[in-house]
Design a protein around this motif. Structure first.
Motif, PDB file in Angstrom:
ATOM      1  N   UNK A   1      38.078  28.861  20.322  1.00 38.56           N
ATOM      2  CA  UNK A   1      38.156  30.287  19.973  1.00 38.56           C
ATOM      3  C   UNK A   1      37.094  30.744  18.978  1.00 38.56           C
ATOM      4  N   UNK A   2      36.261  29.824  18.512  1.00 34.39           N
ATOM      5  CA  UNK A   2      35.264  30.182  17.512  1.00 34.39           C
ATOM      6  C   UNK A   2      34.209  31.109  18.118  1.00 34.39           C
ATOM      7  N   UNK A   3      33.959  32.274  17.503  1.00 33.88           N
ATOM      8  CA  UNK A   3      32.928  33.181  18.017  1.00 33.88           C
ATOM      9  C   UNK A   3      31.574  32.494  18.092  1.00 33.88           C
ATOM     10  N   UNK A   4      30.811  32.819  19.147  1.00 37.51           N
ATOM     11  CA  UNK A   4      29.529  32.159  19.367  1.00 37.51           C
ATOM     12  C   UNK A   4      28.546  33.151  19.989  1.00 37.51           C
ATOM     13  N   UNK A   5      27.307  33.221  19.487  1.00 34.90           N
ATOM     14  CA  UNK A   5      26.326  34.163  20.045  1.00 34.90           C
ATOM     15  C   UNK A   5      26.060  33.939  21.533  1.00 34.90           C
ATOM     16  N   UNK A   6      26.045  32.663  21.986  1.00 37.86           N
ATOM     17  CA  UNK A   6      25.769  32.368  23.392  1.00 37.86           C
ATOM     18  C   UNK A   6      26.851  32.931  24.312  1.00 37.86           C
TER      19      UNK A   6
ATOM     20  N   UNK B   1      36.648  27.555  11.043  1.00 37.07           N
ATOM     21  CA  UNK B   1      36.066  26.639  12.022  1.00 37.07           C
ATOM     22  C   UNK B   1      36.994  25.513  12.452  1.00 37.07           C
ATOM     23  N   UNK B   2      37.692  24.910  11.511  1.00 34.60           N
ATOM     24  CA  UNK B   2      38.563  23.771  11.826  1.00 34.60           C
ATOM     25  C   UNK B   2      39.811  24.198  12.601  1.00 34.60           C
ATOM     26  N   UNK B   3      40.158  25.487  12.500  1.00 32.72           N
ATOM     27  CA  UNK B   3      41.329  25.994  13.212  1.00 32.72           C
ATOM     28  C   UNK B   3      40.929  26.534  14.591  1.00 32.72           C
ATOM     29  N   UNK B   4      39.884  27.369  14.618  1.00 31.23           N
ATOM     30  CA  UNK B   4      39.482  28.016  15.865  1.00 31.23           C
ATOM     31  C   UNK B   4      38.649  27.105  16.764  1.00 31.23           C
TER      32      UNK B   4
END
Length: 231
Positions: free
Chosen positions: A136-141, A128-131
């Protein structure tokens, strides 16, 4: 700030006080993209919402009919039984902990989109702290957390982009390359604007579309008339 000759020349043909029709604005942006590379045409939408409030967030994803013109490198976090399908769909990388270690220990970032199956989010959460700061963090929305990772890869390769508000209540997105031509750029423009309009939060009050601006990578901002898209 001192601008180069090409920027100054481009600025001369753009009326900063005028709000152009989308077609005319895109034609100006593309024709004035005079850099030695194929400039990206960017869309900037300022909304009449307050991103500090959870019920006024605007975020989603949409597949642009003509893509973005950029080659997208995809990393998929999934269990072994989905690795082959992810790679068959076009993913450059697919796996699990080995990529978490590579990112955390080697600062490896050779990818543009991250997709994850729901059962891998416990692992991906460590990044989380990197992406997160890189968007770039994957997200359902955004459709990047999904059981069907193969379809998500196909969409990403086809030109799926994520849109979301920044801290100043503006959405910034690429909608193609100057070489696309006005017709393809306008199709992408309309697809993205329509998606943002449909994503209007119920809590939003007053004018929703404050301003729409298009610009090439090195070019000037050209204002688009928002009237036809409603408030």
């Amino acid at each position: 700030m001192k601008h180069g000759k090409k920027y100054v020349d481009a600025a001369k043909v753009v009326d900063r006080a005028k709000q152009y029709d989308a077609n005319e604005a895109l034609e100006l942006a593309a024709s004035n993209a005079k850099a030695k590379f194929d400039e990206t045409i960017e869309l900037h939408i300022r909304l009449g919402v307050d991103s500090r409030h959870a019920d006024q967030q605007v975020r989603g994803a949409v597949v642009l009919p003509n893509g973005t013109g950029k080659k997208v490198r995809v990393l998929v976090f999934c269990k072994e039984d989905k690795i082959e399908a992810a790679k068959a769909a076009g993913a450059e990388y697919a796996g699990g902990m080995e990529f978490v270690d590579k990112i955390t220990k080697e600062n490896w970032m050779d990818f543009d989109v991250v997709i994850a199956s729901p059962d891998m989010m416990g692992v991906v959460g460590r990044l989380g702290k990197v992406l997160g700061p890189r968007g770039l963090m994957p997200n359902p929305k955004a459709g990047t957390v999904t059981p069907d990772v193969a379809k998500a890869v196909t969409d990403a390769k086809a030109g799926k982009i994520e849109y979301r508000l920044d801290k100043t209540n503006i959405i910034h997105c690429p909608i193609g390359k100057a070489s696309f031509g006005v017709e393809k750029l306008e199709q992408n423009f309309n697809t993205l604007v329509d998606a943002v309009v449909k994503a209007k939060p119920a809590a939003a009050k007053g004018q929703y579309l404050k301003s729409i601006t298009v610009a090439s990578t090195m070019g000037v901002g050209i204002r688009v008339n928002t009237a036809k898209y409603g408030n």
